[in-house]
Design a protein around this motif. Structure first.
Motif, PDB file in Angstrom:
ATOM      1  N   SER A 149     -14.606   3.090  -4.577  1.00  0.00           N
ATOM      2  CA  SER A 149     -13.375   3.321  -4.308  1.00  0.00           C
ATOM      3  C   SER A 149     -12.830   4.891  -4.079  1.00  0.00           C
ATOM      4  O   SER A 149     -12.167   5.065  -3.125  1.00  0.00           O
ATOM      5  CB  SER A 149     -12.590   2.983  -5.506  1.00  0.00           C
ATOM      6  OG  SER A 149     -11.250   3.398  -5.648  1.00  0.00           O
ATOM      7  N   ILE A 160      -8.748   5.537   2.563  1.00  0.00           N
ATOM      8  CA  ILE A 160      -7.458   4.973   2.294  1.00  0.00           C
ATOM      9  C   ILE A 160      -7.020   5.628   0.802  1.00  0.00           C
ATOM     10  O   ILE A 160      -5.857   5.614   0.657  1.00  0.00           O
ATOM     11  CB  ILE A 160      -7.576   3.312   2.274  1.00  0.00           C
ATOM     12  CG1 ILE A 160      -5.951   2.890   2.271  1.00  0.00           C
ATOM     13  CG2 ILE A 160      -8.436   2.737   0.943  1.00  0.00           C
ATOM     14  CD1 ILE A 160      -5.193   2.943   3.499  1.00  0.00           C
ATOM     15  N   ASN A 161      -8.011   5.823  -0.017  1.00  0.00           N
ATOM     16  CA  ASN A 161      -7.659   6.427  -1.335  1.00  0.00           C
ATOM     17  C   ASN A 161      -7.523   7.965  -1.436  1.00  0.00           C
ATOM     18  O   ASN A 161      -7.259   8.235  -2.331  1.00  0.00           O
ATOM     19  CB  ASN A 161      -8.746   6.208  -2.392  1.00  0.00           C
ATOM     20  CG  ASN A 161      -8.474   4.551  -2.557  1.00  0.00           C
ATOM     21  OD1 ASN A 161      -7.416   3.675  -2.403  1.00  0.00           O
ATOM     22  ND2 ASN A 161      -9.616   3.894  -2.932  1.00  0.00           N
ATOM     23  N   ALA A 181      -1.685  -2.518   1.274  1.00  0.00           N
ATOM     24  CA  ALA A 181      -2.573  -1.487   0.577  1.00  0.00           C
ATOM     25  C   ALA A 181      -3.186  -0.733   1.769  1.00  0.00           C
ATOM     26  O   ALA A 181      -3.621   0.377   1.385  1.00  0.00           O
ATOM     27  CB  ALA A 181      -3.664  -2.136   0.019  1.00  0.00           C
ATOM     28  N   PHE A 182      -3.320  -1.069   2.962  1.00  0.00           N
ATOM     29  CA  PHE A 182      -3.667  -0.158   4.079  1.00  0.00           C
ATOM     30  C   PHE A 182      -2.536   0.245   4.888  1.00  0.00           C
ATOM     31  O   PHE A 182      -2.935   0.860   6.137  1.00  0.00           O
ATOM     32  CB  PHE A 182      -4.484  -0.953   4.843  1.00  0.00           C
ATOM     33  CG  PHE A 182      -5.859  -1.386   4.379  1.00  0.00           C
ATOM     34  CD1 PHE A 182      -7.017  -0.315   4.285  1.00  0.00           C
ATOM     35  CD2 PHE A 182      -6.041  -2.330   3.301  1.00  0.00           C
ATOM     36  CE1 PHE A 182      -7.936  -0.352   3.472  1.00  0.00           C
ATOM     37  CE2 PHE A 182      -7.182  -2.518   2.579  1.00  0.00           C
ATOM     38  CZ  PHE A 182      -8.152  -1.347   2.783  1.00  0.00           C
ATOM     39  N   LEU A 215     -13.417   5.818  -0.369  1.00  0.00           N
ATOM     40  CA  LEU A 215     -12.799   5.161   0.889  1.00  0.00           C
ATOM     41  C   LEU A 215     -11.454   6.260   1.187  1.00  0.00           C
ATOM     42  O   LEU A 215     -10.823   6.729   0.362  1.00  0.00           O
ATOM     43  CB  LEU A 215     -12.036   3.880   0.354  1.00  0.00           C
ATOM     44  CG  LEU A 215     -13.030   2.775  -0.050  1.00  0.00           C
ATOM     45  CD1 LEU A 215     -11.934   1.580  -0.599  1.00  0.00           C
ATOM     46  CD2 LEU A 215     -13.459   2.311   1.312  1.00  0.00           C
TER      47      LEU A 215
HETATM   48  C1  LIG Z   1      -8.443   4.505  -7.286  1.00  0.00           C
HETATM   49  C2  LIG Z   1      -7.868   4.061  -6.200  1.00  0.00           C
HETATM   50  O1  LIG Z   1      -6.798   4.234  -5.422  1.00  0.00           O
HETATM   51  N1  LIG Z   1      -8.376   2.728  -5.850  1.00  0.00           N
HETATM   52  C3  LIG Z   1      -7.516   1.995  -4.656  1.00  0.00           C
HETATM   53  C4  LIG Z   1      -8.437   2.345  -3.363  1.00  0.00           C
HETATM   54  O2  LIG Z   1      -7.924   1.534  -2.361  1.00  0.00           O
HETATM   55  C5  LIG Z   1      -8.210   0.145  -2.471  1.00  0.00           C
HETATM   56  C6  LIG Z   1      -7.862  -0.532  -1.379  1.00  0.00           C
HETATM   57  O3  LIG Z   1      -6.399   0.094  -0.805  1.00  0.00           O
HETATM   58  C7  LIG Z   1      -7.215  -0.154  -3.789  1.00  0.00           C
HETATM   59  O4  LIG Z   1      -7.327  -1.727  -4.053  1.00  0.00           O
HETATM   60  C8  LIG Z   1      -7.796   0.768  -4.939  1.00  0.00           C
HETATM   61  O5  LIG Z   1      -6.986   0.349  -6.145  1.00  0.00           O
END
Ligand SMILES: CC(=O)N[C@H]1CO[C@H](CO)[C@@H](O)[C@@H]1O
Ligand SMILES: *[C@@H]1O[C@H](CO)[C@@H](O)[C@H](O)[C@H]1NC(C)=O
Ligand SMILES: *[C@@H]1O[C@H](CO)[C@@H](O)[C@H](O)[C@H]1NC(C)=O
Ligand SMILES: *[C@@H]1O[C@H](CO)[C@@H](O)[C@H](O)[C@H]1NC(C)=O
Ligand SMILES: *[C@@H]1O[C@H](CO)[C@@H](O)[C@H](O)[C@H]1NC(C)=O
Ligand SMILES: *[C@@H]1O[C@H](CO)[C@@H](O)[C@H](O)[C@H]1NC(C)=O
Ligand SMILES: *[C@@H]1O[C@H](CO)[C@@H](O)[C@H](O)[C@H]1NC(C)=O
Ligand SMILES: *[C@@H]1O[C@H](CO)[C@@H](O)[C@H](O)[C@H]1NC(C)=O
Ligand SMILES: *[C@@H]1O[C@H](CO)[C@@H](O)[C@H](O)[C@H]1NC(C)=O
Ligand SMILES: *[C@@H]1O[C@H](CO)[C@@H](O)[C@H](O)[C@H]1NC(C)=O
Ligand SMILES: *[C@@H]1O[C@H](CO)[C@@H](O)[C@H](O)[C@H]1NC(C)=O
Ligand SMILES: *[C@@H]1O[C@H](CO)[C@@H](O)[C@H](O)[C@H]1NC(C)=O
Length: 470
Positions: free
Chosen positions: A333, A338-339, A156-157, A336
């Protein structure tokens, strides 16, 4: 003629074969594959996979406090440079007879004496033992992350299978580092301990690794040129350069700019020990103890959070004091990075990432809180935090080649809070000094120190933290 040549060649090959103790495969062959010479492989220091993690819950320790002997004075006075410091004429000419061809006169440890790779003073012993405590925690920490978080959590990262092998490999590097330090220290060298980590997910883990490897690295730079043993310094140098690469890799895993500075700071040993000890839960019976001071913790209340799109827009988002590593617990979320879908705002693992909103900047108001001294920390809760400072008045920003003080405002000795303003200082034109993973200490005076004597600041330190400036 042809026969003569091949005879000569056979003789040459036979001589070569004898030198390497390699049998000739066939006399008729004109070429052969030289077999690899094997030499004995030295064994590594005994180590195991630490199985217990978490805070220390055992009985009160039988010994507490730092190791000490007779203490001759409360501090080391600042003195002028030693005599002769300006005598050498730096004009590019040679000023002495050469000990050998192509060899200039001077240098330390250059006269042909056999190097002896062992500690030569209490300073050497305690410094290398401190470095060894760091190598041991890293060995466990890197393995622990791989064992604790799932493939999905890493991915996920943007940390893929090949990246995870690098993490595994970095753990293995620590075995070599622990071995070389143990060999130079001898039989009483510190052994593996048990640990507790202030992290609950991959992003927090990567940030803790990134910060820990920085203070381990900076801790060595602080003492390396002061070691009595040049040979020990040589081997440690060739170890800490790997640590430096690990630090950069963890920034890359976290989607941060890999090295937003032109120089890496050096810090006193007591700073590295202060930052490390809280994450050591217990050490074996008879573990060699440290002479270094444990300073009280400093909390950066608005510590920049690299997991955020706007990392400076934070309040109380660390997983605790000391390392002040990032917490993602209360970051929504959509906040972040990462998103983020905009490539100038996103932060998956990468060789480099531009962060278009800086984590911190000159003029930023930084809110601080600190602990009183007298708290037990470290292995078996057997060390005690201490400071001489009654009232902190400055924040010391220790980054790159600089120690820069900014005054504390609104100091409250009851709530132990204050704020300060990030200074605007550069090492050289084009290199803002305050950036990257660096250090913040509270002090009572703004003592002038430079990289080679930064430990003279210790009697004036009230509390200590890692600051995430970029
Ligand atoms: C909305 C979305 O994309 N949420 C993601 C944000 O990042 C986290 C960590 O990678 C994910 O778990 C979420 O689904
Ligand atoms: C520790 O665990 C790793 C797997 O994470 C394994 O590769 C290694 O061999 C183990 N080391 C020891 C000393 O058991
Ligand atoms: C060579 O230098 C070492 C210090 O590195 C010193 O102890 C030794 O006495 C020197 N040897 C000679 C022959 O000068
Ligand atoms: C520290 O705690 C460990 C685990 O409880 C114990 O084995 C060890 O003897 C203790 N060390 C000291 C110095 O008290
Ligand atoms: C403790 O250390 C001492 C010397 O430092 C050593 O003689 C003794 O055997 C050690 N005891 C244990 C149980 O390791
Ligand atoms: C980021 O947050 C800081 C602090 O809240 C704020 O001053 C700044 O305007 C924000 N930057 C952006 C681009 O949103
Ligand atoms: C920060 O958060 C912690 C944990 O939620 C809390 O205990 C502490 O009081 C908070 N501190 C401040 C200054 O908000
Ligand atoms: C998260 O926020 C809640 C309330 O908004 C607060 O009670 C809690 O302490 C926060 N947790 C952290 C880790 O900051
Ligand atoms: C990265 O940042 C630098 C410095 O701010 C800027 O010059 C460059 O254009 C940026 N590149 C990208 C692709 O964002
Ligand atoms: C820190 O370095 C990064 C990367 O070069 C840069 O984008 C940022 O502006 C720097 N921060 C400061 C305060 O200079
Ligand atoms: C600092 O103290 C002054 C006077 O008590 C107060 O007006 C101000 O709001 C305080 N500033 C901060 C940032 O707490
Ligand atoms: C930062 O360090 C450099 C190198 O020692 C020095 O030249 C410069 O004056 C320092 N800047 C400040 C503001 O202390």
């Amino acid at each position: 003629m042809a026969v003569q040549l091949s005879l000569q060649r056979l003789v040459r090959l036979a001589l070569l074969a004898r030198a390497y103790a390699v049998p000739l495969v066939s006399e008729a062959q004109t070429t052969f594959t030289e077999q690899v010479t094997s030499v004995p492989v030295p064994s590594v220091v005994p180590h195991t996979n630490v199985t217990s993690h978490g805070p220390y819950t055992g009985p009160s320790p039988t010994t507490t406090g730092a190791l000490s002997t007779s203490v001759l004075a409360p501090s080391i006075p600042a003195r002028p440079p030693p005599p002769g410091s300006f005598d050498y004429i730096a004009d590019g000419e040679l000023h002495g007879d050469q000990p050998a061809p192509f060899t200039p006169s001077g240098g330390i440890g250059t006269n042909g004496s056999a190097p002896v790779y062992r500690v030569q003073s209490d300073f050497d012993y305690q410094s290398l033992a401190l470095a060894l405590y760091h190598e041991w925690i890293e060995l466990d920490l890197f393995h622990w992350g791989l064992a604790t978080f799932s493939v999905e959590e890493f991915e996920a990262f943007g940390i893929n299978a090949e990246d995870r092998f690098l993490l595994q490999y970095m753990a293995d590097q620590e075995i070599g580092h622990a071995t070389v330090l143990t060999n130079m220290l001898g039989p009483e060298a510190p052994r593996q301990c048990t640990y507790n980590y202030p992290v609950s997910n991959v992003r927090e883990y990567i940030d803790f690794n990134q910060k820990l490897t920085r203070w381990a690295e900076a801790g060595v730079y602080g003492f390396l040129p002061h070691l009595n043993s040049g040979p020990a310094a040589q081997l440690l140098l060739q170890t800490i350069t790997i640590e430096a690469r690990q630090q950069m890799t963890f920034r890359q895993f976290g989607g941060q700019f890999p090295m937003p500075e032109w120089h890496t700071p050096g810090i006193p040993q007591s700073w590295a020990w202060t930052l490390l000890a809280p994450y050591i839960s217990s050490c074996p019976y008879n573990q060699t103890r440290m002479v270094w001071q444990n300073f009280p913790a400093l909390y950066i209340l608005n510590q920049p959070n690299p997991a955020r799109i706007n990392g400076s827009d934070v309040w109380n988002e660390t997983t605790g004091a000391w390392a002040n590593t990032l917490s993602t617990a209360n970051v929504s979320s959509s906040e972040l990075c990462i998103n983020a879908t905009n490539p100038t705002l996103d932060c998956p693992a990468a060789i480099s990432q531009n962060r278009s909103i800086p984590l911190s900047y000159p003029g930023r108001q930084v809110f601080l809180q600190w602990d009183a001294p007298g708290q037990v920390v470290g292995p078996n809760n057997s060390y005690v935090t201490s400071t001489n400072v009654q009232e902190p008045k400055f924040a010391a920003w220790v980054s790159q080649l600089n120690v820069t003080y900014s005054p504390l405002h609104n100091v409250s000795l009851t709530s132990k809070t204050a704020y300060t303003i990030q200074p605007n200082v550069s090492t050289w034109a084009g290199d803002p000094a305050v950036n990257g993973t660096m250090f913040l200490a509270l002090t009572d005076i703004d003592l002038h120190v430079t990289p080679y004597n930064v430990s003279l600041i210790n009697p004036h330190v009230a509390a200590l933290a890692v600051y995430q400036a970029g």
